[in-house]
Design an enzyme around this catalytic site. Structure first.
Site, PDB file in Angstrom:
ATOM      1  NE  ARG A  74      -2.708  -0.100   3.276  1.00 27.50           N
ATOM      2  CZ  ARG A  74      -3.392   0.050   4.370  1.00 27.50           C
ATOM      3  NH1 ARG A  74      -4.211  -0.892   4.737  1.00 27.50           N
ATOM      4  NH2 ARG A  74      -3.269   1.102   5.110  1.00 27.50           N
ATOM      5  CG  ASP A  75       4.124   3.906   1.482  1.00 28.61           C
ATOM      6  OD1 ASP A  75       3.850   4.832   0.692  1.00 28.61           O
ATOM      7  OD2 ASP A  75       4.921   4.026   2.423  1.00 28.61           O
ATOM      8  CB  VAL A  76       4.411   1.431  -4.729  1.00 32.45           C
ATOM      9  CG1 VAL A  76       5.508   1.350  -5.778  1.00 32.45           C
ATOM     10  CG2 VAL A  76       3.705   0.098  -4.570  1.00 32.45           C
TER      11      VAL A  76
END
Length: 78
Positions: A74-76
């Site tokens: 959820r945090d690329v």
């Protein structure tokens, strides 16, 4: 989840803990910095197409690894 990751293109975590309402995640130090930092310091006109293709390919390989194990990142960051 991050402590179980075993892929060269994904940054794992040593541990995590909370202090009050703040979550702290202890991760390896990345001396090279982010693509944003690299671009600001060394490529003010932007990256060439081959470099962008390389970064995207490596990013997608990491995401494919996660998806094989039904995990969602959820945090690329690139």
């Amino acid at each position: 989840m991050m402590s179980t990751i075993d892929h060269d293109n994904l940054l794992g975590a040593y541990c995590s803990f909370t202090e009050g309402e703040t979550l702290w995640i202890i991760m390896p130090y990345m001396a090279g910095g982010s693509c944003f930092h690299l671009m600001k310091s060394s490529y003010p006109k932007g990256f060439d197409e081959k470099f962008i293709a390389f970064v995207l390919r490596e990013t997608l390989e990491g995401l494919a690894y996660l998806h094989r194990y039904a995990l969602v990142h959820r945090d690329v960051k690139v």
